[in-house]
Design a protein around this motif. Structure first.
Motif, PDB file in Angstrom:
ATOM      1  N   ASN A 108      -2.854  -6.509 -27.665  1.00  0.00           N
ATOM      2  CA  ASN A 108      -4.156  -6.272 -28.288  1.00  0.00           C
ATOM      3  C   ASN A 108      -4.086  -5.992 -29.788  1.00  0.00           C
ATOM      4  OD1 ASN A 108      -5.920  -6.543 -26.021  1.00  0.00           O
ATOM      5  ND2 ASN A 108      -5.136  -4.580 -25.247  1.00  0.00           N
ATOM      6  N   ALA A 109      -2.925  -5.580 -30.297  1.00  0.00           N
ATOM      7  CA  ALA A 109      -2.819  -5.235 -31.714  1.00  0.00           C
ATOM      8  C   ALA A 109      -3.163  -6.420 -32.618  1.00  0.00           C
ATOM      9  CB  ALA A 109      -1.428  -4.694 -32.031  1.00  0.00           C
ATOM     10  N   PRO A 110      -2.627  -7.642 -32.370  1.00  0.00           N
ATOM     11  CA  PRO A 110      -3.013  -8.771 -33.232  1.00  0.00           C
ATOM     12  C   PRO A 110      -4.503  -9.093 -33.148  1.00  0.00           C
ATOM     13  CG  PRO A 110      -1.006  -9.274 -32.019  1.00  0.00           C
ATOM     14  CD  PRO A 110      -1.569  -8.026 -31.418  1.00  0.00           C
ATOM     15  N   LEU A 111      -5.102  -8.949 -31.965  1.00  0.00           N
ATOM     16  CA  LEU A 111      -6.535  -9.194 -31.820  1.00  0.00           C
ATOM     17  C   LEU A 111      -7.347  -8.155 -32.598  1.00  0.00           C
ATOM     18  CD1 LEU A 111      -6.722 -10.046 -27.998  1.00  0.00           C
ATOM     19  CD2 LEU A 111      -6.752 -11.641 -29.943  1.00  0.00           C
ATOM     20  N   ARG A 112      -6.868  -6.918 -32.561  1.00  0.00           N
ATOM     21  CA  ARG A 112      -7.550  -5.855 -33.306  1.00  0.00           C
ATOM     22  C   ARG A 112      -7.460  -6.126 -34.800  1.00  0.00           C
ATOM     23  NH1 ARG A 112     -11.562  -2.177 -32.818  1.00  0.00           N
ATOM     24  NH2 ARG A 112     -11.027  -0.103 -33.585  1.00  0.00           N
ATOM     25  N   ALA A 113      -6.284  -6.509 -35.274  1.00  0.00           N
ATOM     26  CA  ALA A 113      -6.107  -6.821 -36.693  1.00  0.00           C
ATOM     27  C   ALA A 113      -6.973  -8.006 -37.100  1.00  0.00           C
ATOM     28  CB  ALA A 113      -4.639  -7.112 -36.986  1.00  0.00           C
ATOM     29  N   ALA A 114      -7.029  -9.031 -36.257  1.00  0.00           N
ATOM     30  CA  ALA A 114      -7.857 -10.201 -36.559  1.00  0.00           C
ATOM     31  C   ALA A 114      -9.332  -9.831 -36.608  1.00  0.00           C
ATOM     32  CB  ALA A 114      -7.617 -11.294 -35.516  1.00  0.00           C
ATOM     33  N   GLY A 115      -9.753  -8.919 -35.724  1.00  0.00           N
ATOM     34  CA  GLY A 115     -11.137  -8.462 -35.745  1.00  0.00           C
ATOM     35  C   GLY A 115     -11.474  -7.731 -37.027  1.00  0.00           C
ATOM     36  N   PHE A 116     -10.542  -6.883 -37.495  1.00  0.00           N
ATOM     37  CA  PHE A 116     -10.759  -6.201 -38.765  1.00  0.00           C
ATOM     38  C   PHE A 116     -10.912  -7.218 -39.891  1.00  0.00           C
ATOM     39  CE2 PHE A 116      -8.082  -2.403 -37.118  1.00  0.00           C
ATOM     40  CZ  PHE A 116      -9.175  -1.919 -36.423  1.00  0.00           C
ATOM     41  N   LEU A 117      -9.997  -8.192 -39.920  1.00  0.00           N
ATOM     42  CA  LEU A 117     -10.021  -9.188 -40.977  1.00  0.00           C
ATOM     43  C   LEU A 117     -11.330  -9.969 -40.952  1.00  0.00           C
ATOM     44  CD1 LEU A 117      -8.630 -10.634 -43.279  1.00  0.00           C
ATOM     45  CD2 LEU A 117      -7.445 -12.068 -41.593  1.00  0.00           C
ATOM     46  N   ARG A 118     -11.791 -10.301 -39.781  1.00  0.00           N
ATOM     47  CA  ARG A 118     -13.044 -11.040 -39.657  1.00  0.00           C
ATOM     48  C   ARG A 118     -14.219 -10.214 -40.227  1.00  0.00           C
ATOM     49  NH1 ARG A 118     -12.047 -12.732 -35.023  1.00  0.00           N
ATOM     50  NH2 ARG A 118     -12.911 -10.955 -33.861  1.00  0.00           N
ATOM     51  N   THR A 119     -14.221  -8.923 -39.949  1.00  0.00           N
ATOM     52  CA  THR A 119     -15.268  -8.048 -40.485  1.00  0.00           C
ATOM     53  C   THR A 119     -15.182  -7.964 -41.998  1.00  0.00           C
ATOM     54  OG1 THR A 119     -15.324  -6.726 -38.457  1.00  0.00           O
ATOM     55  CG2 THR A 119     -16.189  -5.704 -40.447  1.00  0.00           C
ATOM     56  N   TRP A 120     -13.973  -7.783 -42.531  1.00  0.00           N
ATOM     57  CA  TRP A 120     -13.810  -7.688 -43.981  1.00  0.00           C
ATOM     58  C   TRP A 120     -14.302  -8.952 -44.681  1.00  0.00           C
ATOM     59  CZ3 TRP A 120      -7.986  -5.998 -43.437  1.00  0.00           C
ATOM     60  CH2 TRP A 120      -7.935  -4.756 -42.807  1.00  0.00           C
ATOM     61  N   VAL A 121     -13.969 -10.092 -44.094  1.00  0.00           N
ATOM     62  CA  VAL A 121     -14.392 -11.358 -44.694  1.00  0.00           C
ATOM     63  C   VAL A 121     -15.912 -11.496 -44.619  1.00  0.00           C
ATOM     64  CG1 VAL A 121     -14.305 -13.873 -44.460  1.00  0.00           C
ATOM     65  CG2 VAL A 121     -12.197 -12.523 -44.300  1.00  0.00           C
ATOM     66  N   SER A 122     -16.501 -11.134 -43.491  1.00  0.00           N
ATOM     67  CA  SER A 122     -17.955 -11.266 -43.337  1.00  0.00           C
ATOM     68  C   SER A 122     -18.717 -10.361 -44.285  1.00  0.00           C
ATOM     69  CB  SER A 122     -18.363 -10.980 -41.888  1.00  0.00           C
ATOM     70  OG  SER A 122     -18.201  -9.607 -41.573  1.00  0.00           O
ATOM     71  N   HIS A 123     -18.102  -9.254 -44.699  1.00  0.00           N
ATOM     72  CA  HIS A 123     -18.735  -8.336 -45.640  1.00  0.00           C
ATOM     73  C   HIS A 123     -18.402  -8.676 -47.093  1.00  0.00           C
ATOM     74  CE1 HIS A 123     -19.250  -4.945 -42.431  1.00  0.00           C
ATOM     75  NE2 HIS A 123     -20.142  -5.907 -42.314  1.00  0.00           N
ATOM     76  N   GLY A 124     -17.678  -9.751 -47.316  1.00  0.00           N
ATOM     77  CA  GLY A 124     -17.366 -10.180 -48.670  1.00  0.00           C
ATOM     78  C   GLY A 124     -16.306  -9.351 -49.354  1.00  0.00           C
ATOM     79  N   LEU A 125     -15.468  -8.641 -48.595  1.00  0.00           N
ATOM     80  CA  LEU A 125     -14.449  -7.788 -49.196  1.00  0.00           C
ATOM     81  C   LEU A 125     -13.222  -8.562 -49.647  1.00  0.00           C
ATOM     82  CD1 LEU A 125     -14.441  -4.767 -46.701  1.00  0.00           C
ATOM     83  CD2 LEU A 125     -15.895  -5.142 -48.699  1.00  0.00           C
ATOM     84  N   VAL A 126     -12.878  -9.625 -48.931  1.00  0.00           N
ATOM     85  CA  VAL A 126     -11.655 -10.384 -49.213  1.00  0.00           C
ATOM     86  C   VAL A 126     -11.996 -11.503 -50.194  1.00  0.00           C
ATOM     87  CG1 VAL A 126      -9.750 -11.707 -48.226  1.00  0.00           C
ATOM     88  CG2 VAL A 126     -10.816  -9.853 -46.901  1.00  0.00           C
ATOM     89  N   THR A 127     -11.247 -11.555 -51.291  1.00  0.00           N
ATOM     90  CA  THR A 127     -11.504 -12.582 -52.300  1.00  0.00           C
ATOM     91  C   THR A 127     -10.446 -13.669 -52.332  1.00  0.00           C
ATOM     92  OG1 THR A 127     -10.383 -11.223 -53.981  1.00  0.00           O
ATOM     93  CG2 THR A 127     -12.773 -10.978 -53.776  1.00  0.00           C
ATOM     94  N   ASP A 128      -9.272 -13.399 -51.792  1.00  0.00           N
ATOM     95  CA  ASP A 128      -8.213 -14.404 -51.749  1.00  0.00           C
ATOM     96  C   ASP A 128      -7.133 -13.975 -50.769  1.00  0.00           C
ATOM     97  OD1 ASP A 128      -8.052 -16.962 -52.956  1.00  0.00           O
ATOM     98  OD2 ASP A 128      -8.252 -16.041 -54.923  1.00  0.00           O
ATOM     99  N   LEU A 129      -6.293 -14.932 -50.393  1.00  0.00           N
ATOM    100  CA  LEU A 129      -5.142 -14.630 -49.555  1.00  0.00           C
ATOM    101  C   LEU A 129      -3.935 -15.403 -50.056  1.00  0.00           C
ATOM    102  CD1 LEU A 129      -5.153 -17.339 -47.494  1.00  0.00           C
ATOM    103  CD2 LEU A 129      -7.039 -16.040 -46.509  1.00  0.00           C
ATOM    104  N   VAL A 130      -2.769 -14.837 -49.806  1.00  0.00           N
ATOM    105  CA  VAL A 130      -1.521 -15.388 -50.339  1.00  0.00           C
ATOM    106  C   VAL A 130      -0.516 -15.538 -49.204  1.00  0.00           C
ATOM    107  CG1 VAL A 130       0.366 -15.041 -51.976  1.00  0.00           C
ATOM    108  CG2 VAL A 130      -1.919 -14.233 -52.540  1.00  0.00           C
ATOM    109  N   GLN A 131       0.160 -16.662 -49.211  1.00  0.00           N
ATOM    110  CA  GLN A 131       1.233 -16.902 -48.242  1.00  0.00           C
ATOM    111  C   GLN A 131       2.450 -17.426 -48.979  1.00  0.00           C
ATOM    112  OE1 GLN A 131       1.752 -16.442 -44.919  1.00  0.00           O
ATOM    113  NE2 GLN A 131       3.789 -17.204 -45.383  1.00  0.00           N
TER     114      GLN A 131
END
Length: 270
Positions: A240-263
């Motif tokens: 469940n930890a990866p699903l929880r992390a993905a859910g957080f990320l989805r919320t952050w993106v939907s609220h406009g908090l994330v401006t870029d990502l790096v790999q």
């Protein structure tokens, strides 16, 4: 050169009188039939104090509401004496208010007042921060499954994180809306994590669960998605930890908090 030195000295004496009110009026200030030099300077000093108090009232209406008119005016006077304005822009004059309240009596006996100041200052920082275009969710489509663990994130400057002991956001909202009766001040058993942000021109705030607060703080430090998933094992199992992390990320993106990502050192967003 002499005139420049005299002007500089006059400016210093003028500023010292306005900020401390303990100095004598500058010798170059002349009296007249209506007012002596000190009375004339007091007109300027009174206007100076009033203007700074007006700015503090605009920045900290919740603190004003908690203290009432008389106590807030006393606070303004004490703060102005302790922190004379040194900024080119008056916008930043109240930046030390929360710290001042935490460390000076009688206000230090009431930590909820300092928390209100910190909450209101954070709101101002969020409102004034430069806006950056939020991440297009299509950027995630270009990330291969094996690359997700190394993914790191860039966040908008229009966000602030606070930990609050008291139900300050609830009280602020009631004061702002003129709700009666006001909610009782309540201190939780442990600090609560809060996020303040601005999405386009709309400010907002919300309380975070402890695991999301940890994840957001670590992501803000540049920790990658894999590290965050591992850290969430303190609150969730391996499935469940990866699903929880993905859910957080989805919320952050939907609220406009994330401006870029790096790999791998390359911007994943083209």
């Amino acid at each position: 050169a002499q005139m420049t030195e005299e002007l500089a000295r006059l400016q210093q004496e003028f500023a010292a009188y306005l900020t401390s009110r303990r100095e004598e009026a500058p010798n170059s200030v002349q009296g007249d039939a209506r007012a002596d030099p000190r009375e004339r300077m007091d007109l300027y000093a009174g206007a100076y104090l009033s203007r700074l108090a007006e700015v503090l009232g605009e920045d900290f209406p919740g603190v004003w509401g908690m203290l009432g008119d008389e106590q807030f005016w006393r606070l303004c006077q004490a703060y102005i004496r302790g922190h004379p304005s040194v900024y080119p822009s008056i916008r930043w004059f109240g930046g030390m208010m929360a710290e001042f309240l935490r460390h000076n009596q009688p206000y230090s006996d009431y930590p909820q007042v300092a928390e209100m100041a910190a909450f209101e200052w954070a709101q101002g920082l969020v409102f004034d921060a430069a806006g950056e275009a939020p991440l297009d969710t299509q950027a995630f489509n270009r990330i291969a499954a094996e690359d997700w663990a190394g993914l790191t994130f860039s966040f908008t400057p229009a966000m602030q994180r606070l930990d609050l002991d008291w139900n300050i956001p609830e009280l602020w909202s009631a004061l702002n809306e003129g709700t009666e009766p006001l909610p009782d001040l309540q201190k939780g058993p442990y600090p609560s994590a809060w996020l303040l942000w601005r999405q386009e021109l709309s400010p907002g705030w919300r309380r975070l669960d402890v695991d999301e607060a940890w994840a957001l703080d670590e992501a803000g430090k540049g920790m990658n998605f894999g590290y965050i998933c591992e850290g969430l094992l303190e609150w969730a199992d391996e499935s469940n930890a990866p699903l929880r992390a993905a859910g957080f990320l989805r919320t952050w993106v939907s609220h406009g908090l994330v401006t870029d990502l790096v790999q791998g050192g390359q911007w994943a967003r083209s």
